[in-house]
Design a protein around this motif. Structure first.
Motif, mmCIF file in Angstrom:
data_model
loop_
_atom_site.group_PDB
_atom_site.id
_atom_site.type_symbol
_atom_site.label_atom_id
_atom_site.label_comp_id
_atom_site.label_asym_id
_atom_site.label_seq_id
_atom_site.Cartn_x
_atom_site.Cartn_y
_atom_site.Cartn_z
ATOM 1 N N GLU A 14 46.364 57.612 58.410
ATOM 2 C CA GLU A 14 45.461 56.844 59.276
ATOM 3 C C GLU A 14 44.053 56.916 58.725
ATOM 4 N N PHE A 15 43.387 55.763 58.696
ATOM 5 C CA PHE A 15 41.959 55.713 58.399
ATOM 6 C C PHE A 15 41.293 55.269 59.692
ATOM 7 N N GLY A 16 40.795 56.192 60.458
ATOM 8 C CA GLY A 16 40.266 55.837 61.782
ATOM 9 C C GLY A 16 41.376 55.209 62.606
ATOM 10 N N ALA A 17 41.120 53.987 63.091
ATOM 11 C CA ALA A 17 42.118 53.329 63.946
ATOM 12 C C ALA A 17 43.209 52.634 63.124
ATOM 13 N N LEU A 18 42.990 52.541 61.810
ATOM 14 C CA LEU A 18 43.953 51.803 60.972
ATOM 15 C C LEU A 18 45.079 52.711 60.485
ATOM 16 N N ARG A 19 46.314 52.282 60.709
ATOM 17 C CA ARG A 19 47.462 53.046 60.199
ATOM 18 C C ARG A 19 47.865 52.407 58.863
ATOM 19 N N ALA A 20 47.388 52.985 57.774
ATOM 20 C CA ALA A 20 47.617 52.396 56.444
ATOM 21 C C ALA A 20 49.042 52.634 55.966
ATOM 22 N N ILE A 21 49.635 53.784 56.339
ATOM 23 C CA ILE A 21 51.049 54.068 56.063
ATOM 24 C C ILE A 21 51.685 54.471 57.385
ATOM 25 N N GLY A 38 53.772 43.973 47.653
ATOM 26 C CA GLY A 38 53.388 43.706 49.038
ATOM 27 C C GLY A 38 52.021 43.051 49.053
ATOM 28 N N PRO A 39 51.676 42.401 50.154
ATOM 29 C CA PRO A 39 50.385 41.713 50.224
ATOM 30 C C PRO A 39 49.219 42.695 50.110
ATOM 31 N N ASN A 40 48.018 42.171 49.867
ATOM 32 C CA ASN A 40 46.831 43.030 49.827
ATOM 33 C C ASN A 40 46.725 43.824 51.122
ATOM 34 N N GLY A 41 46.424 45.110 50.975
ATOM 35 C CA GLY A 41 46.253 45.957 52.160
ATOM 36 C C GLY A 41 47.561 46.479 52.737
ATOM 37 N N ALA A 42 48.676 46.250 52.041
ATOM 38 C CA ALA A 42 49.990 46.672 52.562
ATOM 39 C C ALA A 42 50.152 48.195 52.598
ATOM 40 N N GLY A 43 49.372 48.898 51.753
ATOM 41 C CA GLY A 43 49.467 50.361 51.739
ATOM 42 C C GLY A 43 50.012 50.925 50.430
ATOM 43 N N LYS A 44 50.126 50.090 49.396
ATOM 44 C CA LYS A 44 50.743 50.526 48.133
ATOM 45 C C LYS A 44 49.921 51.632 47.452
ATOM 46 N N THR A 45 48.618 51.367 47.265
ATOM 47 C CA THR A 45 47.775 52.368 46.598
ATOM 48 C C THR A 45 47.667 53.619 47.449
ATOM 49 N N THR A 46 47.611 53.454 48.755
ATOM 50 C CA THR A 46 47.540 54.629 49.632
ATOM 51 C C THR A 46 48.779 55.496 49.451
ATOM 52 N N LEU A 47 49.946 54.864 49.340
ATOM 53 C CA LEU A 47 51.182 55.627 49.142
ATOM 54 C C LEU A 47 51.140 56.371 47.801
ATOM 55 N N PHE A 86 45.177 54.685 37.049
ATOM 56 C CA PHE A 86 44.417 54.068 38.140
ATOM 57 C C PHE A 86 44.186 52.583 37.906
ATOM 58 N N GLN A 87 43.834 51.884 39.024
ATOM 59 C CA GLN A 87 43.501 50.452 38.931
ATOM 60 C C GLN A 87 42.319 50.239 37.998
ATOM 61 N N ILE A 88 41.344 51.149 38.099
ATOM 62 C CA ILE A 88 40.161 51.056 37.246
ATOM 63 C C ILE A 88 40.306 52.120 36.165
ATOM 64 N N ASP A 173 49.125 52.443 38.755
ATOM 65 C CA ASP A 173 48.509 51.523 39.714
ATOM 66 C C ASP A 173 47.877 50.348 38.968
ATOM 67 N N GLU A 174 48.545 49.228 39.018
ATOM 68 C CA GLU A 174 48.082 47.992 38.369
ATOM 69 C C GLU A 174 47.646 48.207 36.912
ATOM 70 N N PRO A 175 48.589 48.639 36.075
ATOM 71 C CA PRO A 175 48.223 48.905 34.681
ATOM 72 C C PRO A 175 47.797 47.657 33.903
ATOM 73 N N GLU A 204 51.997 46.378 40.649
ATOM 74 C CA GLU A 204 51.570 45.321 39.731
ATOM 75 C C GLU A 204 51.655 43.979 40.461
ATOM 76 N N HIS A 205 50.579 43.207 40.391
ATOM 77 C CA HIS A 205 50.572 41.932 41.109
ATOM 78 C C HIS A 205 51.215 40.791 40.320
ATOM 79 N N ASN A 206 51.380 41.000 39.005
ATOM 80 C CA ASN A 206 52.047 39.962 38.202
ATOM 81 C C ASN A 206 53.557 40.056 38.460
HETATM 82 N N1 LIG Z 1 39.578 55.300 51.983
HETATM 83 C C1 LIG Z 1 39.860 54.367 52.888
HETATM 84 N N2 LIG Z 1 39.153 54.288 54.043
HETATM 85 C C2 LIG Z 1 39.442 53.351 54.962
HETATM 86 N N3 LIG Z 1 40.404 52.414 54.826
HETATM 87 C C3 LIG Z 1 41.114 52.438 53.695
HETATM 88 C C4 LIG Z 1 40.889 53.402 52.675
HETATM 89 N N4 LIG Z 1 41.761 53.179 51.662
HETATM 90 C C5 LIG Z 1 42.508 52.118 52.028
HETATM 91 N N5 LIG Z 1 42.115 51.678 53.246
HETATM 92 C C6 LIG Z 1 42.733 50.591 53.991
HETATM 93 O O1 LIG Z 1 44.104 50.888 54.108
HETATM 94 C C7 LIG Z 1 44.894 49.700 53.974
HETATM 95 C C8 LIG Z 1 45.867 49.861 52.829
HETATM 96 O O2 LIG Z 1 45.113 49.855 51.620
HETATM 97 P P1 LIG Z 1 45.790 49.976 50.195
HETATM 98 O O3 LIG Z 1 44.683 50.000 49.192
HETATM 99 O O4 LIG Z 1 46.731 51.104 50.199
HETATM 100 O O5 LIG Z 1 46.596 48.628 50.111
HETATM 101 P P2 LIG Z 1 47.289 47.961 48.846
HETATM 102 O O6 LIG Z 1 48.636 47.518 49.289
HETATM 103 O O7 LIG Z 1 47.223 48.877 47.686
HETATM 104 O O8 LIG Z 1 46.370 46.707 48.621
HETATM 105 P P3 LIG Z 1 45.898 45.983 47.251
HETATM 106 O O9 LIG Z 1 47.112 45.273 46.736
HETATM 107 O O10 LIG Z 1 44.843 45.035 47.727
HETATM 108 O O11 LIG Z 1 45.363 47.034 46.325
HETATM 109 C C9 LIG Z 1 43.911 48.552 53.776
HETATM 110 O O12 LIG Z 1 43.667 47.945 55.031
HETATM 111 C C10 LIG Z 1 42.668 49.245 53.261
HETATM 112 O O13 LIG Z 1 41.495 48.519 53.603
#
Ligand SMILES: Nc1ncnc2c1ncn2[C@@H]1O[C@H](COP(=O)(O)OP(=O)(O)OP(=O)(O)O)[C@@H](O)[C@H]1O
Length: 251
Positions: A14-21, A38-47, A86-88, A173-175, A204-206
Protein backbone atom coordinates in the motif's frame (compact mmCIF):
# COMPACT_ATOMS: atom_id res chain seq x y z
CA UNK A 1 16.63 -28.33 -4.78
CA UNK A 2 13.08 -27.10 -5.13
CA UNK A 3 11.56 -26.66 -8.57
CA UNK A 4 10.24 -23.29 -7.44
CA UNK A 5 12.81 -20.50 -7.69
CA UNK A 6 10.76 -17.62 -6.35
CA UNK A 7 7.49 -17.48 -4.49
CA UNK A 8 5.16 -14.67 -3.48
CA UNK A 9 2.70 -15.55 -0.75
CA UNK A 10 -0.20 -13.14 -0.19
CA UNK A 11 1.91 -10.09 -1.01
CA UNK A 12 0.21 -6.71 -0.66
CA UNK A 13 1.72 -3.23 -0.93
CA UNK A 14 0.00 0.00 0.00
CA UNK A 15 1.12 3.52 -0.80
CA UNK A 16 -1.15 5.56 1.44
CA UNK A 17 -4.68 4.84 0.25
CA UNK A 18 -3.48 3.13 -2.94
CA UNK A 19 -3.18 -0.66 -2.95
CA UNK A 20 -0.44 -1.14 -5.57
CA UNK A 21 -0.24 -4.92 -5.00
CA UNK A 22 -3.35 -6.70 -3.81
CA UNK A 23 -2.79 -10.09 -2.20
CA UNK A 24 -0.62 -11.61 -4.91
CA UNK A 25 0.48 -15.23 -4.59
CA UNK A 26 2.53 -16.80 -7.37
CA UNK A 27 5.19 -19.47 -7.84
CA UNK A 28 7.94 -18.83 -10.39
CA UNK A 29 9.35 -22.16 -11.54
CA UNK A 30 13.09 -22.65 -11.91
CA UNK A 31 14.55 -22.04 -15.35
CA UNK A 32 11.57 -20.34 -16.99
CA UNK A 33 11.29 -16.83 -18.39
CA UNK A 34 8.25 -14.97 -17.09
CA UNK A 35 7.00 -11.90 -18.92
CA UNK A 36 5.16 -9.51 -16.64
CA UNK A 37 2.68 -7.40 -18.57
CA UNK A 38 -0.19 -5.09 -17.73
CA UNK A 39 -1.33 -1.50 -18.20
CA UNK A 40 0.61 1.42 -16.72
CA UNK A 41 0.29 1.44 -12.95
CA UNK A 42 -0.71 -2.25 -12.79
CA UNK A 43 1.93 -2.94 -10.12
CA UNK A 44 4.64 -4.70 -12.18
CA UNK A 45 7.63 -2.64 -11.00
CA UNK A 46 6.31 -2.66 -7.45
CA UNK A 47 6.21 -6.46 -7.52
CA UNK A 48 9.78 -6.57 -8.85
CA UNK A 49 10.82 -4.17 -6.07
CA UNK A 50 9.24 -6.45 -3.48
CA UNK A 51 11.08 -9.46 -4.91
CA UNK A 52 14.40 -7.60 -5.10
CA UNK A 53 14.14 -6.34 -1.52
CA UNK A 54 13.85 -2.67 -2.43
CA UNK A 55 10.43 -2.47 -0.85
CA UNK A 56 10.44 -4.18 2.51
CA UNK A 57 7.19 -2.65 3.76
CA UNK A 58 4.74 -5.18 2.41
CA UNK A 59 2.36 -7.76 3.67
CA UNK A 60 2.89 -11.43 2.94
CA UNK A 61 6.16 -13.22 2.22
CA UNK A 62 8.75 -13.73 -0.48
CA UNK A 63 10.59 -17.04 -0.66
CA UNK A 64 13.71 -17.74 -2.68
CA UNK A 65 14.36 -21.43 -3.33
CA UNK A 66 12.15 -22.25 -0.36
CA UNK A 67 13.77 -19.82 2.09
CA UNK A 68 11.87 -16.85 3.46
CA UNK A 69 13.76 -13.72 2.49
CA UNK A 70 11.03 -11.17 3.17
CA UNK A 71 13.20 -9.16 5.54
CA UNK A 72 16.45 -9.31 3.53
CA UNK A 73 17.91 -6.16 1.95
CA UNK A 74 18.77 -6.12 -1.78
CA UNK A 75 22.48 -6.86 -1.25
CA UNK A 76 21.57 -9.85 0.93
CA UNK A 77 19.21 -11.13 -1.77
CA UNK A 78 22.02 -10.68 -4.30
CA UNK A 79 24.08 -13.14 -2.28
CA UNK A 80 21.14 -15.57 -2.56
CA UNK A 81 21.44 -15.37 -6.34
CA UNK A 82 19.01 -12.60 -7.27
CA UNK A 83 20.13 -10.02 -9.84
CA UNK A 84 18.14 -6.93 -10.73
CA UNK A 85 18.32 -4.37 -13.52
CA UNK A 86 16.37 -1.13 -13.65
CA UNK A 87 14.18 0.90 -16.02
CA UNK A 88 16.78 3.66 -15.87
CA UNK A 89 20.30 2.46 -16.57
CA UNK A 90 22.37 2.02 -13.40
CA UNK A 91 25.96 2.06 -14.61
CA UNK A 92 28.81 4.43 -13.76
CA UNK A 93 28.68 6.74 -16.82
CA UNK A 94 32.07 8.36 -16.18
CA UNK A 95 33.89 5.02 -16.00
CA UNK A 96 34.93 2.80 -18.88
CA UNK A 97 33.09 -0.38 -19.84
CA UNK A 98 35.95 -2.38 -18.35
CA UNK A 99 35.89 -0.46 -15.07
CA UNK A 100 32.13 -0.96 -14.75
CA UNK A 101 32.50 -4.70 -15.27
CA UNK A 102 35.48 -4.89 -12.94
CA UNK A 103 33.48 -3.41 -10.08
CA UNK A 104 30.70 -5.96 -10.64
CA UNK A 105 33.21 -8.83 -10.87
CA UNK A 106 34.83 -7.76 -7.61
CA UNK A 107 31.46 -7.98 -5.87
CA UNK A 108 31.30 -11.61 -6.97
CA UNK A 109 34.73 -12.51 -5.62
CA UNK A 110 35.36 -10.16 -2.72
CA UNK A 111 33.61 -12.34 -0.17
CA UNK A 112 36.27 -15.00 -0.62
CA UNK A 113 39.63 -13.39 -1.36
CA UNK A 114 40.83 -9.81 -0.81
CA UNK A 115 41.30 -8.61 -4.37
CA UNK A 116 44.72 -7.01 -3.75
CA UNK A 117 46.26 -10.26 -2.47
CA UNK A 118 45.84 -13.13 -4.87
CA UNK A 119 47.19 -13.15 -8.44
CA UNK A 120 44.96 -16.16 -9.11
CA UNK A 121 42.00 -14.06 -8.10
CA UNK A 122 43.08 -11.36 -10.53
CA UNK A 123 43.30 -13.81 -13.41
CA UNK A 124 39.89 -15.27 -12.50
CA UNK A 125 38.52 -11.73 -12.50
CA UNK A 126 40.01 -11.07 -15.94
CA UNK A 127 38.57 -14.34 -17.27
CA UNK A 128 35.10 -13.47 -15.98
CA UNK A 129 35.28 -9.96 -17.41
CA UNK A 130 36.51 -11.14 -20.81
CA UNK A 131 33.69 -13.68 -20.96
CA UNK A 132 31.15 -10.99 -20.14
CA UNK A 133 32.59 -8.59 -22.74
CA UNK A 134 32.19 -11.38 -25.28
CA UNK A 135 28.65 -12.31 -24.19
CA UNK A 136 27.41 -8.72 -24.25
CA UNK A 137 29.16 -7.90 -27.55
CA UNK A 138 31.19 -5.18 -25.83
CA UNK A 139 34.74 -6.43 -26.43
CA UNK A 140 35.46 -3.71 -28.97
CA UNK A 141 34.13 -1.07 -26.56
CA UNK A 142 36.04 -2.14 -23.44
CA UNK A 143 37.89 1.17 -23.10
CA UNK A 144 34.96 3.40 -24.05
CA UNK A 145 33.50 5.67 -21.40
CA UNK A 146 30.14 4.10 -20.63
CA UNK A 147 28.10 7.31 -20.66
CA UNK A 148 29.26 8.22 -24.18
CA UNK A 149 27.98 5.00 -25.79
CA UNK A 150 24.61 4.45 -27.47
CA UNK A 151 21.77 3.62 -25.13
CA UNK A 152 21.60 0.07 -26.50
CA UNK A 153 25.27 -0.50 -25.62
CA UNK A 154 24.71 1.00 -22.18
CA UNK A 155 21.83 -1.41 -21.61
CA UNK A 156 24.06 -4.28 -22.74
CA UNK A 157 26.67 -3.12 -20.23
CA UNK A 158 24.08 -2.92 -17.50
CA UNK A 159 23.04 -6.48 -18.23
CA UNK A 160 26.69 -7.54 -18.08
CA UNK A 161 27.05 -5.81 -14.71
CA UNK A 162 23.92 -7.59 -13.47
CA UNK A 163 25.13 -10.97 -14.75
CA UNK A 164 28.71 -10.85 -13.48
CA UNK A 165 27.94 -11.81 -9.88
CA UNK A 166 26.34 -14.96 -11.35
CA UNK A 167 22.65 -14.60 -10.40
CA UNK A 168 20.41 -17.65 -10.75
CA UNK A 169 17.35 -15.39 -10.81
CA UNK A 170 17.18 -12.28 -12.99
CA UNK A 171 14.69 -9.46 -12.50
CA UNK A 172 14.74 -7.23 -15.58
CA UNK A 173 12.70 -4.04 -15.58
CA UNK A 174 12.18 -2.79 -19.13
CA UNK A 175 15.64 -3.70 -20.43
CA UNK A 176 14.73 -2.24 -23.85
CA UNK A 177 13.54 1.11 -22.51
CA UNK A 178 15.01 3.96 -24.52
CA UNK A 179 16.97 1.91 -27.04
CA UNK A 180 16.75 2.56 -30.77
CA UNK A 181 14.73 0.38 -33.17
CA UNK A 182 17.88 -0.91 -34.85
CA UNK A 183 19.19 -2.18 -31.48
CA UNK A 184 16.09 -4.18 -30.46
CA UNK A 185 16.99 -7.44 -32.24
CA UNK A 186 20.48 -7.49 -30.72
CA UNK A 187 19.12 -6.70 -27.26
CA UNK A 188 16.50 -9.46 -27.61
CA UNK A 189 19.18 -12.00 -28.53
CA UNK A 190 21.32 -10.88 -25.60
CA UNK A 191 18.46 -11.33 -23.13
CA UNK A 192 17.74 -14.74 -24.63
CA UNK A 193 21.36 -15.77 -24.12
CA UNK A 194 21.43 -14.34 -20.60
CA UNK A 195 18.22 -16.21 -19.73
CA UNK A 196 19.61 -19.67 -20.48
CA UNK A 197 19.64 -21.75 -17.29
CA UNK A 198 18.16 -18.93 -15.22
CA UNK A 199 14.78 -17.98 -13.84
CA UNK A 200 13.88 -14.60 -15.33
CA UNK A 201 11.15 -12.07 -14.59
CA UNK A 202 10.96 -9.56 -17.37
CA UNK A 203 8.90 -6.39 -17.62
CA UNK A 204 8.79 -5.13 -21.18
CA UNK A 205 6.25 -3.00 -23.03
CA UNK A 206 7.28 -4.23 -26.49
CA UNK A 207 4.72 -7.03 -26.96
CA UNK A 208 6.58 -8.79 -29.78
CA UNK A 209 9.74 -8.90 -27.68
CA UNK A 210 8.12 -10.12 -24.48
CA UNK A 211 5.98 -12.73 -26.23
CA UNK A 212 9.02 -14.10 -28.06
CA UNK A 213 11.28 -14.21 -25.00
CA UNK A 214 8.86 -15.59 -22.40
CA UNK A 215 7.84 -19.16 -21.56
CA UNK A 216 5.03 -17.79 -19.39
CA UNK A 217 3.18 -14.51 -19.39
CA UNK A 218 1.78 -13.11 -16.14
CA UNK A 219 -0.79 -10.36 -16.61
CA UNK A 220 -1.33 -7.77 -13.89
CA UNK A 221 -4.05 -5.18 -13.55
CA UNK A 222 -4.83 -2.97 -10.55
CA UNK A 223 -2.33 -4.81 -8.37
CA UNK A 224 -3.66 -8.30 -9.07
CA UNK A 225 -2.68 -11.13 -11.38
CA UNK A 226 -5.63 -11.43 -13.75
CA UNK A 227 -4.27 -14.11 -16.09
CA UNK A 228 -1.25 -16.27 -16.73
CA UNK A 229 -0.16 -18.93 -19.18
CA UNK A 230 1.92 -19.46 -22.28
CA UNK A 231 2.15 -16.51 -24.65
CA UNK A 232 -0.42 -18.12 -26.98
CA UNK A 233 -2.85 -18.82 -24.13
CA UNK A 234 -2.58 -15.27 -22.86
CA UNK A 235 -2.96 -13.72 -26.31
CA UNK A 236 -6.19 -15.69 -26.73
CA UNK A 237 -7.57 -14.86 -23.25
CA UNK A 238 -10.64 -12.61 -23.66
CA UNK A 239 -10.10 -10.84 -20.30
CA UNK A 240 -6.54 -9.97 -21.25
CA UNK A 241 -7.63 -8.77 -24.66
CA UNK A 242 -10.14 -6.37 -23.18
CA UNK A 243 -8.01 -5.17 -20.25
CA UNK A 244 -4.69 -4.88 -22.02
CA UNK A 245 -3.94 -6.37 -25.42
CA UNK A 246 -7.16 -4.87 -26.78
CA UNK A 247 -5.41 -1.51 -26.62
CA UNK A 248 -3.05 -2.78 -29.30
CA UNK A 249 -5.58 -4.45 -31.57
CA UNK A 250 -6.21 -1.35 -33.60
CA UNK A 251 -2.50 -0.62 -34.01
N1 LIG B 1 6.87 5.01 -4.24
C1 LIG B 1 5.58 5.14 -4.56
N2 LIG B 1 4.78 5.99 -3.87
C2 LIG B 1 3.48 6.12 -4.18
N3 LIG B 1 2.87 5.46 -5.19
C3 LIG B 1 3.62 4.63 -5.91
C4 LIG B 1 5.00 4.42 -5.64
N4 LIG B 1 5.49 3.52 -6.53
C5 LIG B 1 4.46 3.17 -7.33
N5 LIG B 1 3.34 3.84 -6.95
C6 LIG B 1 2.02 3.67 -7.54
O1 LIG B 1 1.70 2.31 -7.47
C7 LIG B 1 1.01 1.89 -8.65
C8 LIG B 1 1.77 0.76 -9.32
O2 LIG B 1 2.97 1.31 -9.85
P1 LIG B 1 4.02 0.43 -10.65
O3 LIG B 1 5.16 1.34 -10.99
O4 LIG B 1 4.32 -0.78 -9.88
O5 LIG B 1 3.21 0.05 -11.94
P2 LIG B 1 3.73 -0.58 -13.30
O6 LIG B 1 2.78 -1.67 -13.65
O7 LIG B 1 5.16 -0.95 -13.17
O8 LIG B 1 3.55 0.62 -14.29
P3 LIG B 1 4.45 1.09 -15.55
O9 LIG B 1 4.20 0.08 -16.62
O10 LIG B 1 3.88 2.43 -15.88
O11 LIG B 1 5.88 1.16 -15.10
C9 LIG B 1 0.87 3.12 -9.53
O12 LIG B 1 -0.40 3.71 -9.30
C10 LIG B 1 1.98 4.03 -9.03
O13 LIG B 1 1.66 5.40 -9.24
Amino acid sequence: MTAIALQCLNVSVEFGALRAIDDVSYDFARGLVYGLIGPNGAGKTTLLNVLAGRLLKHKGSVLCEGQDMSSLAPYQRATKGIGRSFQITQIYPALSVLENLRIAAQIKHSRFVPFWISPRYDSQLATDIDAMLELTGLTAYRDNIAGTMSYGLQRALELGVTLLPGPRILLLDEPMAGIGHHEIDGATRLIQTASAGRTVLLIEHNMDVIMSLSNRIVVMSNGSIIAQGTPDQVKADPTVRSVYLGEDESS
